[in-house]
Design a protein around this motif. Structure first.
Motif, PDB file in Angstrom:
ATOM      1  N   PHE A   1       0.857  -1.190   0.000  1.00  0.00           N
ATOM      2  CA  PHE A   1       0.000   0.000   0.000  1.00  0.00           C
ATOM      3  C   PHE A   1       0.893   1.240   0.000  1.00  0.00           C
ATOM      4  O   PHE A   1       1.676   1.442   0.931  1.00  0.00           O
ATOM      5  N   VAL A   2       0.774   2.058  -1.079  1.00  0.00           N
ATOM      6  CA  VAL A   2       1.612   3.243  -1.207  1.00  0.00           C
ATOM      7  C   VAL A   2       0.814   4.354  -1.891  1.00  0.00           C
ATOM      8  O   VAL A   2       0.073   4.095  -2.835  1.00  0.00           O
ATOM      9  N   ALA A   3       0.950   5.568  -1.394  1.00  0.00           N
ATOM     10  CA  ALA A   3       0.287   6.750  -1.971  1.00  0.00           C
ATOM     11  C   ALA A   3      -1.209   6.546  -2.099  1.00  0.00           C
ATOM     12  O   ALA A   3      -1.831   6.947  -3.091  1.00  0.00           O
ATOM     13  N   GLY A   4      -1.792   5.819  -1.104  1.00  0.00           N
ATOM     14  CA  GLY A   4      -3.238   5.634  -1.100  1.00  0.00           C
ATOM     15  C   GLY A   4      -3.734   4.595  -2.065  1.00  0.00           C
ATOM     16  O   GLY A   4      -4.946   4.491  -2.291  1.00  0.00           O
ATOM     17  N   GLU A   5      -2.834   3.790  -2.646  1.00  0.00           N
ATOM     18  CA  GLU A   5      -3.237   2.793  -3.629  1.00  0.00           C
ATOM     19  C   GLU A   5      -2.567   1.459  -3.315  1.00  0.00           C
ATOM     20  O   GLU A   5      -1.518   1.412  -2.670  1.00  0.00           O
ATOM     21  N   MET A   6      -3.205   0.398  -3.788  1.00  0.00           N
ATOM     22  CA  MET A   6      -2.648  -0.938  -3.626  1.00  0.00           C
ATOM     23  C   MET A   6      -1.933  -1.335  -4.919  1.00  0.00           C
ATOM     24  O   MET A   6      -2.491  -1.255  -6.004  1.00  0.00           O
ATOM     25  N   TRP A   7      -0.648  -1.735  -4.786  1.00  0.00           N
ATOM     26  CA  TRP A   7       0.176  -2.105  -5.940  1.00  0.00           C
ATOM     27  C   TRP A   7       0.759  -3.510  -5.738  1.00  0.00           C
ATOM     28  O   TRP A   7       1.031  -3.942  -4.613  1.00  0.00           O
ATOM     29  N   GLN A   8       0.988  -4.190  -6.862  1.00  0.00           N
ATOM     30  CA  GLN A   8       1.719  -5.450  -6.832  1.00  0.00           C
ATOM     31  C   GLN A   8       3.209  -5.140  -6.834  1.00  0.00           C
ATOM     32  O   GLN A   8       3.645  -4.192  -7.494  1.00  0.00           O
ATOM     33  N   ALA A   9       3.968  -5.943  -6.114  1.00  0.00           N
ATOM     34  CA  ALA A   9       5.397  -5.681  -5.997  1.00  0.00           C
ATOM     35  C   ALA A   9       6.177  -6.984  -6.027  1.00  0.00           C
ATOM     36  O   ALA A   9       5.657  -8.067  -5.709  1.00  0.00           O
ATOM     37  N   THR A  10       7.431  -6.840  -6.395  1.00  0.00           N
ATOM     38  CA  THR A  10       8.350  -7.991  -6.393  1.00  0.00           C
ATOM     39  C   THR A  10       9.615  -7.591  -5.656  1.00  0.00           C
ATOM     40  O   THR A  10       9.973  -6.407  -5.607  1.00  0.00           O
ATOM     41  N   SER A  11      10.339  -8.621  -5.146  1.00  0.00           N
ATOM     42  CA  SER A  11      11.585  -8.353  -4.445  1.00  0.00           C
ATOM     43  C   SER A  11      12.344  -9.652  -4.266  1.00  0.00           C
ATOM     44  O   SER A  11      11.757 -10.738  -4.240  1.00  0.00           O
ATOM     45  N   THR A  12      13.656  -9.512  -4.096  1.00  0.00           N
ATOM     46  CA  THR A  12      14.488 -10.696  -3.822  1.00  0.00           C
ATOM     47  C   THR A  12      14.594 -10.957  -2.320  1.00  0.00           C
ATOM     48  O   THR A  12      15.152 -11.969  -1.888  1.00  0.00           O
ATOM     49  N   GLY A  13      14.087 -10.025  -1.559  1.00  0.00           N
ATOM     50  CA  GLY A  13      14.145 -10.170  -0.107  1.00  0.00           C
ATOM     51  C   GLY A  13      12.947 -10.927   0.432  1.00  0.00           C
ATOM     52  O   GLY A  13      12.065 -11.368  -0.318  1.00  0.00           O
TER      53      GLY A  13
END
Length: 473
Positions: free
Chosen positions: A439-451
């Motif tokens: 959740f960022v800037a009031g919106e829900m986004w899909q994200a990826t990471s190696t962590g």
């Protein structure tokens, strides 16, 4: 019975007064002052026509002018030469002059007269009148110049030396020089033939008339009378009528006597149309109207719906075009001004970091200087006005450039890239697949990471790839 006699006596007196009033002859006095331009020619030709319609006995053109435009002068002369009413041109009172175009008008009139302390002449076209005073502007050599015996002897002694120098130093004239000389010759010859024909029209001195064109000669009233350039000297209008009375003049080729007995002078005032045209045909006013019109229309095109810039710009532009079509303008200068404005506007809307703007300023300044195609002082755009508009346009251009450079240095404030560097909160975790929802800037986004993250962890957005965010602890 006495009452009837008194009534008849009163009627007779009224009829007598009416008859006297009807026999009174009107002499219209029309003033020609300052430079002769479109407004003057329009006013004078209309007044001459009105005088004819009102059966005026004579028209007096009271002249005090330094000259003017050739086209305007010729319109006035045409109205004079075809007038069935005798026209007397009087250069007066003392201190007045009929220079340049005024000389042509004086010679074209049925009666030419001057007051003491006045002068006329200097009828060389101004735009090419840059030769030496007293010399023939058409002469390319010294063959036509008068010489005396000592001059001839000296010329013979130096003749061989001059020929040698000329063989070494003389260069074949360029096409540009030949073209310029040919144009000057055409204009001078045309002016000389025109003024000669006007002088011969009323049996005045054609030799001096030609001299006034070719040598820019000027003379005073007494000399003009001796040289048969004018008909007589008159100190005021009354003397003009007194000395003109009984003379024979040629009206449209017919010898007609001037018979003036009971005269009343009708002083003609300059009407609103003359005053309006005088303002509109002022080159400085036409220049300002043109620029207001162009900027107003451009502003309306780029910001439609405002209304006021478009209406005001349209009116000013039409008035400017009306003014310019009556003035001697250079179309190359007009094109450069329009090009300059377009380039500066293009710089504002399509930044080129100075190329279009600087080119537009240079084009605008050059076009403003070249706009008036004449050397007459009264028909030049004032240098301070050109400098002022050029500086204002340049300042506007530099302000636009400064704002553009400043905006380039500002961080991005809109779009998906603004998410980079912002803090996000992990809302959904799939560590095996390395996929998350944040959740960022009031919106829900899909994200990826190696962590590896857990729900509720705070992360930083480090990149954007399509519709996926890249996050790090």
């Amino acid at each position: 019975m006495k009452t009837i006699i008194r009534f008849l006596f009163m009627c007779a007196m009224l009829l007598g007064f009416s008859a006297v009033a009807q026999t009174q002859q009107e002499v219209w006095v029309i003033g020609i002052k300052d430079g002769i331009g479109p407004a003057t020619s329009d006013y004078v030709t209309r007044e001459i026509s009105e005088a004819q319609n009102n059966n005026a006995a004579m028209i007096i053109l009271q002249v005090d002018t330094p000259g003017g435009l050739d086209t305007s002068m010729r319109q006035i002369i045409q109205a004079i030469t075809v007038s069935p009413v005798p026209i007397a041109t009087w250069v007066g009172p003392a201190g007045s002059r009929a220079a340049s175009a005024g000389t042509y008008i004086l010679l074209a009139s049925h009666i030419a007269t001057m007051a003491d302390g006045t002068n006329l002449g200097a009828a060389t076209p101004v735009s090419i009148g840059g030769g030496k005073a007293g010399s023939n502007p058409l002469s390319g050599s010294d063959e036509d110049k008068p010489t005396n015996t000592s001059d001839n002897l000296q010329n013979k002694q130096s003749n061989s030396e001059e020929k040698q120098n000329s063989a070494e130093n003389d260069k074949e004239p360029t096409a540009e020089t030949n073209s310029s000389s040919a144009m000057e010759s055409k204009v001078i010859n045309d002016a000389a033939a025109y003024i000669e024909s006007l002088a011969k029209l009323h049996n005045r001195n054609p030799e001096w008339a030609i001299k006034a064109v070719r040598e820019a000669a000027s003379i005073d009233a007494q000399t003009a009378l001796k040289e048969n350039v004018i008909d007589f000297i008159a100190q005021n209008r009354e003397q003009v009528i007194e000395k003109a009375n009984g003379r024979m003049v040629k009206l449209n080729g017919v010898e007609t006597p001037i018979e003036l007995t009971n005269v009343s002078f009708i002083e003609r005032e300059q009407d609103w149309r003359f005053k309006l045209l005088s303002v509109l045909t002022n080159p400085n006013v036409a220049y300002i109207l043109m620029l207001i019109g162009m900027y107003g229309l451009l502003l309306e095109f780029y910001s439609p719906g405002v209304g006021l810039p478009g209406v005001l710009g349209g009116i000013c532009f039409v008035l400017a075009m009306y003014s310019l079509q009556m003035l001697p303008i250079s179309y190359a200068g007009l094109a450069l001004i329009i090009l300059g404005v377009m380039l500066m506007v293009a710089e504002a809307f399509s930044p080129s970091f100075g190329i279009l703007g600087l080119g537009g300023i240079a084009s605008f300044a050059l076009g403003s200087v070249m706009l008036m195609d004449t050397d007459l002082p009264g028909y030049q755009i004032a240098a301070p006005l050109i400098i002022g508009f050029t500086v204002v346009s340049a300042l506007f251009f530099f302000v636009i450039i400064a704002m553009l450079v400043k905006s380039r240095k500002r961080p991005v404030t809109t779009g998906i890239n603004t998410l980079i560097g912002q803090q996000a909160t992990v809302m959904y975790v799939d560590n095996e697949a390395g996929k998350y929802h944040v959740f960022v800037a009031g919106e829900m986004w899909q994200a990826t990471s190696t962590g590896v993250f857990h729900k509720g962890d705070k992360v930083i957005v480090t990149g954007v790839r399509g519709l996926w965010l890249e996050i790090d602890p």
